[in-house]
Each structure stands twice: as C-alpha cells, then as structure tokens.
Design a protein around this motif. Structure first.
Motif, short mmCIF file in Angstrom:
data_model
loop_
_atom_site.label_atom_id
_atom_site.label_comp_id
_atom_site.label_asym_id
_atom_site.label_seq_id
_atom_site.Cartn_x
_atom_site.Cartn_y
_atom_site.Cartn_z
N ASP A 198 -7.08 -6.14 -4.00
CA ASP A 198 -7.95 -7.01 -4.59
C ASP A 198 -7.55 -8.08 -5.27
O ASP A 198 -7.25 -7.82 -6.33
CB ASP A 198 -9.25 -6.09 -5.39
CG ASP A 198 -10.29 -6.84 -5.76
OD1 ASP A 198 -10.35 -8.01 -6.13
OD2 ASP A 198 -11.50 -6.09 -6.03
N HIS A 209 0.79 -1.25 -0.03
CA HIS A 209 -0.02 -0.11 -0.11
C HIS A 209 0.82 1.27 0.11
O HIS A 209 1.97 1.22 0.26
CB HIS A 209 -0.94 0.00 1.16
CG HIS A 209 -0.29 0.08 2.46
ND1 HIS A 209 0.25 -1.10 3.04
CD2 HIS A 209 0.10 0.92 3.40
CE1 HIS A 209 0.93 -0.97 3.98
NE2 HIS A 209 0.72 0.44 4.57
N HIS A 261 -6.40 5.94 -1.70
CA HIS A 261 -7.60 5.00 -1.20
C HIS A 261 -7.75 4.02 -2.40
O HIS A 261 -7.78 2.85 -2.20
CB HIS A 261 -8.62 5.76 -0.77
CG HIS A 261 -9.75 4.85 -0.33
ND1 HIS A 261 -9.79 4.00 0.72
CD2 HIS A 261 -10.99 4.61 -1.14
CE1 HIS A 261 -10.93 3.36 0.83
NE2 HIS A 261 -11.67 3.75 -0.42
N LYS A 306 -7.21 0.10 -2.74
CA LYS A 306 -8.13 -0.75 -2.88
C LYS A 306 -7.73 -1.72 -4.14
O LYS A 306 -8.09 -3.04 -3.99
CB LYS A 306 -9.52 0.23 -3.23
CG LYS A 306 -10.66 -0.75 -3.13
CD LYS A 306 -11.94 0.00 -3.38
CE LYS A 306 -13.27 -0.76 -3.56
NZ LYS A 306 -14.28 0.20 -3.86
#
Length: 115
Positions: A90, A72, A82, A86
C-alpha cells in the motif's frame, strides 16, 4: 543493494541472518519490476513490517523511478504474512510510515553501514 541492510534487533545484516537471499530476488529490467521475498527469522517476528519497509526504502532510494517494487514475505514463513504484505504493498501506508520521524530514523539506522 539490500544484502547489507542491518537487522533492527540483531547486530547482523539481513543476508547474514538469511532473511534475504539472492535466489529470492527477481529483477525484470525489460518490464521494470523488482520482486523481493524475505524470510523473517521467526514466524512471529515483530519486526517483519520494519524489515520489509527497510528493503522497500533502500530500493526506492537506489533504483530508477521506473521500477515497480514488490516486497513481500516468503509464503508460509510468518504468522501475519497477509497483513504485513498488504501494508508493504500500500503506497499510501508506506508514505505515511515514512512521515513518522521516529520510524524513519529506525529505517535509516537499518540502512546505515556498520563500521
């Protein structure tokens, strides 16, 4: 494992650009987790997702399958952190991205050692 990944836009590694730093990598062998926080060079870096994907692919290819990966953006360092986080979290989106032959070729170029 990730210090020598090439930046997709610059003739430098992610370590040379301070995108990845050892202090932002956490490995917990007992819990089989690896967390990598990376810092894009600018807040609107258009390559942030590709950089994160390259880090994730390098770790997936290098570490035993038992490890759970969390790649991240360093909080507060990217305008779309963000959304990028995400995408990187995933599994289906990562798998789909790697089925794109052009994208996979670019990732592989980032992972290929420069001579």
């Amino acid at each position: 494992l990730i210090r020598s990944i090439n930046d997709p836009e610059h003739p430098l590694t992610l370590e040379e650009l301070n995108v990845v730093e050892q202090m932002r990598v956490k490995v917990n062998d007992a819990e089989s987790t690896v967390s990598v926080e990376f810092t894009p060079t600018i807040p609107h870096c258009s390559m942030a997702t590709l950089i994160g994907l390259s880090i994730k692919v390098k770790l997936l290819r290098s570490l035993p399958e038992r490890f759970k990966l969390d790649v991240h953006i360093t909080p507060g360092t990217h305008a779309s952190e963000h959304a990028v986080n995400k995408q990187l979290a995933d599994k289906e989106r990562v798998a789909a991205a790697l089925e794109n032959s052009h994208l996979l070729e670019v990732v592989n170029q980032c992972l290929t050692a420069r001579s």
